[in-house]
Design a protein around this motif. Structure first.
Motif, PDB file in Angstrom:
ATOM      1  N   MET A  69     -69.714  67.303 116.014  1.00  0.00           N
ATOM      2  CA  MET A  69     -70.609  66.459 115.181  1.00  0.00           C
ATOM      3  C   MET A  69     -71.888  66.682 115.605  1.00  0.00           C
ATOM      4  SD  MET A  69     -68.340  64.992 113.320  1.00  0.00           S
ATOM      5  CE  MET A  69     -67.137  66.377 113.726  1.00  0.00           C
ATOM      6  N   THR A  70     -72.795  66.479 114.982  1.00  0.00           N
ATOM      7  CA  THR A  70     -74.123  66.787 115.403  1.00  0.00           C
ATOM      8  C   THR A  70     -74.755  66.035 116.231  1.00  0.00           C
ATOM      9  OG1 THR A  70     -74.739  67.512 113.091  1.00  0.00           O
ATOM     10  CG2 THR A  70     -76.710  67.152 114.324  1.00  0.00           C
ATOM     11  N   GLU A  71     -75.319  66.335 117.242  1.00  0.00           N
ATOM     12  CA  GLU A  71     -75.879  65.490 118.353  1.00  0.00           C
ATOM     13  C   GLU A  71     -77.465  65.522 118.063  1.00  0.00           C
ATOM     14  OE1 GLU A  71     -74.501  63.904 120.925  1.00  0.00           O
ATOM     15  OE2 GLU A  71     -72.550  64.477 120.152  1.00  0.00           O
ATOM     16  N   SER A  72     -77.975  64.198 118.041  1.00  0.00           N
ATOM     17  CA  SER A  72     -79.579  63.867 117.834  1.00  0.00           C
ATOM     18  C   SER A  72     -79.811  62.612 118.141  1.00  0.00           C
ATOM     19  CB  SER A  72     -79.451  64.085 116.255  1.00  0.00           C
ATOM     20  OG  SER A  72     -78.901  62.944 115.582  1.00  0.00           O
ATOM     21  N   SER A  73     -80.769  62.145 117.972  1.00  0.00           N
ATOM     22  CA  SER A  73     -81.673  60.943 118.593  1.00  0.00           C
ATOM     23  C   SER A  73     -80.744  59.637 117.538  1.00  0.00           C
ATOM     24  CB  SER A  73     -82.926  60.768 118.290  1.00  0.00           C
ATOM     25  OG  SER A  73     -83.157  61.049 116.966  1.00  0.00           O
ATOM     26  N   GLU A  81     -80.312  56.899 107.498  1.00  0.00           N
ATOM     27  CA  GLU A  81     -80.243  58.015 108.570  1.00  0.00           C
ATOM     28  C   GLU A  81     -78.849  57.956 109.154  1.00  0.00           C
ATOM     29  OE1 GLU A  81     -83.253  56.603 111.452  1.00  0.00           O
ATOM     30  OE2 GLU A  81     -84.774  57.549 110.313  1.00  0.00           O
ATOM     31  N   VAL A  82     -78.089  56.709 109.188  1.00  0.00           N
ATOM     32  CA  VAL A  82     -76.716  56.753 109.569  1.00  0.00           C
ATOM     33  C   VAL A  82     -75.918  57.397 108.648  1.00  0.00           C
ATOM     34  CG1 VAL A  82     -74.967  55.285 110.193  1.00  0.00           C
ATOM     35  CG2 VAL A  82     -76.927  54.763 111.204  1.00  0.00           C
ATOM     36  N   ARG A  83     -76.176  57.124 107.227  1.00  0.00           N
ATOM     37  CA  ARG A  83     -75.378  57.801 106.065  1.00  0.00           C
ATOM     38  C   ARG A  83     -75.667  59.454 106.150  1.00  0.00           C
ATOM     39  NH1 ARG A  83     -76.202  54.207 102.079  1.00  0.00           N
ATOM     40  NH2 ARG A  83     -74.449  53.297 101.921  1.00  0.00           N
ATOM     41  N   ALA A  84     -76.902  59.593 106.339  1.00  0.00           N
ATOM     42  CA  ALA A  84     -77.131  61.056 106.251  1.00  0.00           C
ATOM     43  C   ALA A  84     -76.377  61.752 107.212  1.00  0.00           C
ATOM     44  CB  ALA A  84     -78.766  61.075 106.178  1.00  0.00           C
ATOM     45  N   SER A  85     -76.880  61.178 108.805  1.00  0.00           N
ATOM     46  CA  SER A  85     -75.813  61.684 109.707  1.00  0.00           C
ATOM     47  C   SER A  85     -74.334  62.004 109.462  1.00  0.00           C
ATOM     48  CB  SER A  85     -76.198  60.882 110.917  1.00  0.00           C
ATOM     49  OG  SER A  85     -75.388  61.426 111.887  1.00  0.00           O
ATOM     50  N   MET A  86     -73.865  60.906 108.912  1.00  0.00           N
ATOM     51  CA  MET A  86     -72.415  61.037 108.495  1.00  0.00           C
ATOM     52  C   MET A  86     -72.008  62.136 107.529  1.00  0.00           C
ATOM     53  SD  MET A  86     -71.176  56.990 108.621  1.00  0.00           S
ATOM     54  CE  MET A  86     -69.586  57.586 108.217  1.00  0.00           C
ATOM     55  N   ARG A  87     -72.963  62.250 106.563  1.00  0.00           N
ATOM     56  CA  ARG A  87     -72.947  63.329 105.499  1.00  0.00           C
ATOM     57  C   ARG A  87     -73.137  64.686 106.084  1.00  0.00           C
ATOM     58  NH1 ARG A  87     -75.608  59.869 101.259  1.00  0.00           N
ATOM     59  NH2 ARG A  87     -73.427  58.770 100.113  1.00  0.00           N
ATOM     60  N   THR A  88     -74.019  64.725 107.067  1.00  0.00           N
ATOM     61  CA  THR A  88     -74.101  66.062 107.708  1.00  0.00           C
ATOM     62  C   THR A  88     -72.865  66.344 108.552  1.00  0.00           C
ATOM     63  OG1 THR A  88     -76.354  65.806 107.736  1.00  0.00           O
ATOM     64  CG2 THR A  88     -75.527  67.292 109.250  1.00  0.00           C
ATOM     65  N   SER A  89     -72.385  65.350 109.162  1.00  0.00           N
ATOM     66  CA  SER A  89     -71.233  65.652 110.071  1.00  0.00           C
ATOM     67  C   SER A  89     -69.930  65.937 109.019  1.00  0.00           C
ATOM     68  CB  SER A  89     -70.950  64.300 110.830  1.00  0.00           C
ATOM     69  OG  SER A  89     -71.911  64.142 111.987  1.00  0.00           O
ATOM     70  N   MET A 112     -65.855  69.811 107.325  1.00  0.00           N
ATOM     71  CA  MET A 112     -65.390  70.418 106.255  1.00  0.00           C
ATOM     72  C   MET A 112     -65.508  72.086 106.631  1.00  0.00           C
ATOM     73  SD  MET A 112     -66.668  68.228 103.059  1.00  0.00           S
ATOM     74  CE  MET A 112     -65.784  69.108 101.530  1.00  0.00           C
ATOM     75  N   ARG A 113     -66.767  72.716 106.973  1.00  0.00           N
ATOM     76  CA  ARG A 113     -66.793  73.924 107.283  1.00  0.00           C
ATOM     77  C   ARG A 113     -65.882  74.261 108.354  1.00  0.00           C
ATOM     78  NH1 ARG A 113     -72.601  72.974 107.398  1.00  0.00           N
ATOM     79  NH2 ARG A 113     -73.490  73.348 105.287  1.00  0.00           N
ATOM     80  N   ALA A 114     -65.665  73.354 109.329  1.00  0.00           N
ATOM     81  CA  ALA A 114     -64.703  73.846 110.365  1.00  0.00           C
ATOM     82  C   ALA A 114     -63.326  73.557 109.984  1.00  0.00           C
ATOM     83  CB  ALA A 114     -65.013  72.973 111.562  1.00  0.00           C
ATOM     84  N   ARG A 115     -63.197  73.147 108.956  1.00  0.00           N
ATOM     85  CA  ARG A 115     -61.689  72.478 108.580  1.00  0.00           C
ATOM     86  C   ARG A 115     -60.901  71.734 109.512  1.00  0.00           C
ATOM     87  NH1 ARG A 115     -60.881  76.138 104.305  1.00  0.00           N
ATOM     88  NH2 ARG A 115     -61.892  78.400 104.555  1.00  0.00           N
ATOM     89  N   ASP A 116     -61.931  70.633 109.814  1.00  0.00           N
ATOM     90  CA  ASP A 116     -61.072  69.699 110.789  1.00  0.00           C
ATOM     91  C   ASP A 116     -60.849  68.502 109.900  1.00  0.00           C
ATOM     92  OD1 ASP A 116     -60.815  67.729 112.453  1.00  0.00           O
ATOM     93  OD2 ASP A 116     -62.619  67.823 113.672  1.00  0.00           O
ATOM     94  N   ARG A 145     -64.921  60.479 105.502  1.00  0.00           N
ATOM     95  CA  ARG A 145     -64.893  60.165 104.361  1.00  0.00           C
ATOM     96  C   ARG A 145     -64.593  58.599 104.203  1.00  0.00           C
ATOM     97  NH1 ARG A 145     -62.055  65.125 101.358  1.00  0.00           N
ATOM     98  NH2 ARG A 145     -63.898  66.389 100.880  1.00  0.00           N
ATOM     99  N   SER A 146     -63.860  58.104 105.097  1.00  0.00           N
ATOM    100  CA  SER A 146     -63.379  56.860 104.955  1.00  0.00           C
ATOM    101  C   SER A 146     -64.333  56.130 105.499  1.00  0.00           C
ATOM    102  CB  SER A 146     -62.002  56.701 105.956  1.00  0.00           C
ATOM    103  OG  SER A 146     -61.810  55.515 106.149  1.00  0.00           O
ATOM    104  N   GLY A 147     -64.954  56.377 106.474  1.00  0.00           N
ATOM    105  CA  GLY A 147     -66.403  55.380 107.057  1.00  0.00           C
ATOM    106  C   GLY A 147     -67.219  55.294 105.792  1.00  0.00           C
ATOM    107  N   LEU A 148     -67.665  56.527 105.038  1.00  0.00           N
ATOM    108  CA  LEU A 148     -68.567  56.243 104.123  1.00  0.00           C
ATOM    109  C   LEU A 148     -68.062  55.530 103.035  1.00  0.00           C
ATOM    110  CD1 LEU A 148     -69.804  60.345 104.012  1.00  0.00           C
ATOM    111  CD2 LEU A 148     -71.068  58.274 104.480  1.00  0.00           C
ATOM    112  N   SER A 149     -66.830  55.691 102.766  1.00  0.00           N
ATOM    113  CA  SER A 149     -66.363  54.786 101.639  1.00  0.00           C
ATOM    114  C   SER A 149     -66.384  53.241 101.902  1.00  0.00           C
ATOM    115  CB  SER A 149     -64.966  55.052 101.364  1.00  0.00           C
ATOM    116  OG  SER A 149     -65.013  56.420 100.753  1.00  0.00           O
ATOM    117  N   ALA A 150     -66.000  52.864 103.244  1.00  0.00           N
ATOM    118  CA  ALA A 150     -66.203  51.697 103.815  1.00  0.00           C
ATOM    119  C   ALA A 150     -67.602  50.967 103.801  1.00  0.00           C
ATOM    120  CB  ALA A 150     -65.647  51.441 105.349  1.00  0.00           C
ATOM    121  N   ILE A 151     -68.498  51.815 104.033  1.00  0.00           N
ATOM    122  CA  ILE A 151     -70.013  51.491 103.882  1.00  0.00           C
ATOM    123  C   ILE A 151     -70.347  51.195 102.486  1.00  0.00           C
ATOM    124  CG2 ILE A 151     -72.308  52.216 104.132  1.00  0.00           C
ATOM    125  CD1 ILE A 151     -71.421  53.920 106.425  1.00  0.00           C
TER     126      ILE A 151
END
Length: 128
Positions: free
Chosen positions: A1-5, A12-20, A25-29, A37-43
């Protein structure tokens, strides 16, 4: 996952989650993808506000019971704070950890490990 402030707004949290999510997806994890996806749906679900049914037509509409009026299909959304969002994600983490314990006790250690990994992914969102 992306490390940032730490994110300071819900957007910003939602954008960070989408970036992650994109990175996962690229890493096929598949477990990270599922958790994010579940976390974004819960939000999204937490932001939903229960509404009254829209007014229906007066019987002269070609579609009986159709909603009428400008904006009847629009739904207001609840504004969550970052604290609300983090509490929601902590609940998701807790639920996964509890389910993992139960599933492991039922003799399915592989599925329990998957749930613990998903919990770790969501916990990384909460702590960043």
């Amino acid at each position: 996952m992306t490390e940032s402030s730490p994110a300071t707004t819900v957007d910003e949290v939602r954008a960070s989650m989408r970036t992650s999510l994109k990175e996962a997806m690229r890493a096929r994890d598949r477990l990270a993808v599922s958790a994010l996806r579940s976390g974004l749906s819960a939000i999204d679900n937490a932001e939903a506000i229960a509404t009254e049914p829209p007014s229906t037509s007066d019987g002269h509409s070609p579609i009986a019971g159709a909603a009428i009026g400008l904006g009847v299909t629009e739904a207001e959304r609840r504004d969550l704070t970052v604290d609300d969002l983090r509490a929601l994600l902590r609940t998701e983490v807790k639920e996964r950890r509890e389910a993992a314990t139960e599933i492991e006790g039922a003799g399915h250690p592989d599925r329990a490990a998957d749930l613990l990994r998903e919990a770790d992914v969501l916990e990384s969102v909460v702590t960043n």
